[in-house]
Design a protein around this motif. Structure first.
Motif, PDB file in Angstrom:
ATOM      1  N   GLU A 110       4.086  -5.818   8.438  1.00  0.00           N
ATOM      2  CA  GLU A 110       4.380  -4.674   7.565  1.00  0.00           C
ATOM      3  C   GLU A 110       4.956  -5.107   6.225  1.00  0.00           C
ATOM      4  O   GLU A 110       5.776  -4.409   5.627  1.00  0.00           O
ATOM      5  CB  GLU A 110       5.299  -3.669   8.277  1.00  0.00           C
ATOM      6  CG  GLU A 110       4.655  -3.087   9.516  1.00  0.00           C
ATOM      7  CD  GLU A 110       5.510  -2.068  10.244  1.00  0.00           C
ATOM      8  OE1 GLU A 110       6.624  -1.742   9.773  1.00  0.00           O
ATOM      9  OE2 GLU A 110       5.058  -1.595  11.298  1.00  0.00           O
TER      10      GLU A 110
ATOM     11  N   TYR B 142       3.679  -5.098   3.194  1.00  0.00           N
ATOM     12  CA  TYR B 142       2.540  -4.546   2.470  1.00  0.00           C
ATOM     13  C   TYR B 142       2.466  -5.004   1.012  1.00  0.00           C
ATOM     14  O   TYR B 142       1.381  -5.302   0.507  1.00  0.00           O
ATOM     15  CB  TYR B 142       2.548  -3.022   2.551  1.00  0.00           C
ATOM     16  CG  TYR B 142       2.557  -2.520   3.973  1.00  0.00           C
ATOM     17  CD1 TYR B 142       1.555  -2.895   4.870  1.00  0.00           C
ATOM     18  CD2 TYR B 142       3.569  -1.691   4.436  1.00  0.00           C
ATOM     19  CE1 TYR B 142       1.564  -2.445   6.177  1.00  0.00           C
ATOM     20  CE2 TYR B 142       3.584  -1.234   5.743  1.00  0.00           C
ATOM     21  CZ  TYR B 142       2.572  -1.619   6.612  1.00  0.00           C
ATOM     22  OH  TYR B 142       2.593  -1.175   7.911  1.00  0.00           O
TER      23      TYR B 142
ATOM     24  N   LYS C  24       0.320   3.349   3.215  1.00  0.00           N
ATOM     25  CA  LYS C  24       1.583   2.942   3.854  1.00  0.00           C
ATOM     26  C   LYS C  24       2.743   3.023   2.877  1.00  0.00           C
ATOM     27  O   LYS C  24       3.852   3.367   3.265  1.00  0.00           O
ATOM     28  CB  LYS C  24       1.481   1.521   4.407  1.00  0.00           C
ATOM     29  CG  LYS C  24       0.463   1.348   5.495  1.00  0.00           C
ATOM     30  CD  LYS C  24       0.958   1.913   6.787  1.00  0.00           C
ATOM     31  CE  LYS C  24      -0.002   1.600   7.907  1.00  0.00           C
ATOM     32  NZ  LYS C  24       0.401   2.211   9.161  1.00  0.00           N
TER      33      LYS C  24
END
Length: 128
Positions: A84, A86, A124
């Motif tokens: 995660e 990103y 996200k």
């Protein structure tokens, strides 16, 4: 890599003992015997076992000798997405897109896939 170590690691992989092979390979790295082959094996083990930290470490090590390799770039992006991270994944995608010179089918496939990943990243990060 010593032949005995390589034989033992190959046996472990053949038997499906990914954790044992992982430990043997990491021991070789700790002993300063790291090679591209060791990092490739560790990257594969990390991906197969869902160990994104190991995968990222392996792909980052491979990046030192293969900085424009689409396989390495896509592995880094996949690992970062699993972790995660990103924004860093987006940075890797953008740098790879700017710097790659290859026109191979695989490179084009990675670039196309990265565009899809960028859309996921934007979702996200809430920027859509």
């Amino acid at each position: 890599m010593a032949s005995a170590n390589l034989d033992r690691i190959k046996e472990m992989l053949d038997e499906g003992n990914l954790q044992g092979a992982r430990l043997e390979l990491l021991n070789l790295v700790d002993q300063g015997q790291e090679t591209e082959g060791i990092w490739l094996l560790l990257a594969g083990i990390g991906m197969r076992t869902g160990d994104a930290v190991l995968s990222l470490r392996a792909y980052r090590s491979l990046e030192r000798t293969r900085p424009l390799d689409p396989y390495v770039a896509s592995g880094i992006v996949e690992s970062l997405m699993r972790l995660e991270q990103y924004e860093e994944a987006r940075d890797v995608i953008e740098v790879f897109a700017r710097t790659t010179r290859s026109q191979s089918d695989f490179t084009r496939a990675v670039l196309d896939h990265n565009q899809e990943v960028l859309e996921i990243i934007e979702e996200k990060l809430g920027r859509r």
